[in-house]
Design an enzyme around this catalytic site. Structure first.
Site, short mmCIF file in Angstrom:
data_model
loop_
_atom_site.label_atom_id
_atom_site.label_comp_id
_atom_site.label_asym_id
_atom_site.label_seq_id
_atom_site.Cartn_x
_atom_site.Cartn_y
_atom_site.Cartn_z
CE1 TYR A 184 -4.54 0.01 0.00
CE2 TYR A 184 -3.90 -0.36 -2.29
CZ TYR A 184 -4.60 0.37 -1.34
OH TYR A 184 -5.35 1.46 -1.72
CB CYS A 185 -5.98 -5.59 3.08
SG CYS A 185 -5.01 -7.06 3.43
CB THR A 186 -5.93 -3.42 7.73
OG1 THR A 186 -7.07 -2.72 7.22
CG2 THR A 186 -5.47 -2.77 9.02
CB ILE A 213 -1.88 -0.37 5.29
CG1 ILE A 213 -2.60 -0.60 3.96
CG2 ILE A 213 -1.66 1.12 5.52
CD1 ILE A 213 -4.08 -0.24 3.98
#
Length: 283
Positions: A184-186, A213
């Site tokens: 996961y990342c922004t 996210i």
């Protein structure tokens, strides 16, 4: 009254003439009075821009008129009106800098050989089925995770995205190669590449949180598997998904709870440092 908005977007697709895309994007964003950062490469486009809502809508419509960008997922959020100092549109070898452009292959459908995309609900379904087997793997810089992360996530000790290749090659995470790993990342762009790099290195079951996210926060706020605040690279610095976001960070000066990063001078240079309003009142 002007209503400031910010849009975050990316699209992996082959671009035979990145400089032509750069010129067009600069003209389109400038004509609408937008500021922000847009990166273009032969692999695609990655951008975050802000301005008045009507101008941002015109920009998004114009961008989607290019056939390769027609189905680009655009994430909207409220801005402050001064979120970026200027407009920057540049051509780079990568639209997210892992330092491994030769390891990335894209086609008209996106990254080739990346992880399986899961919606926020599908992530919950996976956790319900597999429980503690599921490993959340943070694809951001370590300082971003200081104020918010998925519960129990693995947070690699990386200062920049370039550090991920050496981290993966170090063997530190080889014990996870047979586990279901959710990267996961922004907004999703870093995980597109990270998940492909992990699969190339023998990670067998790799997933990617689709939309990052940001999309997860829209779906579940602070009532799911996410804890804390989201770090963002604009004038806002942080985004909360509800009025009951947990405060995970601790001030490096006094230890008080804080989600406030300050551009702070250190012995090694300048770095994003957690400092509360008492310890850094003028920041």
């Amino acid at each position: 009254m002007a209503i400031p908005k910010i849009v975050l977007f990316y699209r992996f697709t082959p671009l035979p003439d990145p400089d032509a895309i750069r010129l067009w994007q600069h003209a389109l964003a400038s004509a609408n009075g937008l500021t922000g950062r847009i990166l273009v490469s032969e692999h695609g486009i990655n951008g975050v821009v802000g301005g008045d809502v009507a101008a941002v809508k015109r920009y998004v419509r114009g961008t989607r008129e290019y056939a390769a960008f027609a189905d680009t997922d655009v994430k909207w959020s409220d801005g402050q009106g001064n979120d970026f100092p200027r407009l920057s549109v540049r051509v780079r070898p990568e639209i997210v800098t892992f330092g491994a452009p030769d390891e990335l292959t894209v086609d008209e459908n996106g990254v080739v050989g990346g992880g399986t995309h899961l919606s926020p609900q599908q992530v919950h379904d996976l956790v319900e089925r597999r429980g503690d087997e599921v490993v959340f793997f943070d694809g951001r810089n370590a300082f971003e995770a200081e104020i918010g992360r998925f519960r129990g996530a693995v947070v690699p000790d990386v200062a920049t995205t370039r550090d991920f290749v050496s981290e993966l090659d170090s063997g530190r995470y080889d014990h996870l190669k047979s586990s279901p790993v959710v990267t996961y990342c922004t907004g999703g762009v870093r995980c597109e590449v990270l998940s492909a790099l992990m699969r190339r290195r023998g990670f067998e079951e790799v997933y990617q949180l689709d939309g990052g996210i940001v999309r997860y926060g829209e779906a579940f706020g602070d009532d799911g598997l996410w804890d804390g605040s989201l770090y963002v690279f604009d004038g806002r610095k942080t985004v909360d998904f509800s009025d009951h976001a947990a405060v995970l960070g601790r001030c490096t000066g006094c230890g008080a709870p804080t989600a406030r990063h300050v551009d702070h001078a250190t012995a090694e240079g300048r770095a994003q440092t957690l400092l509360c309003a008492v310890c850094a009142p003028d920041a």
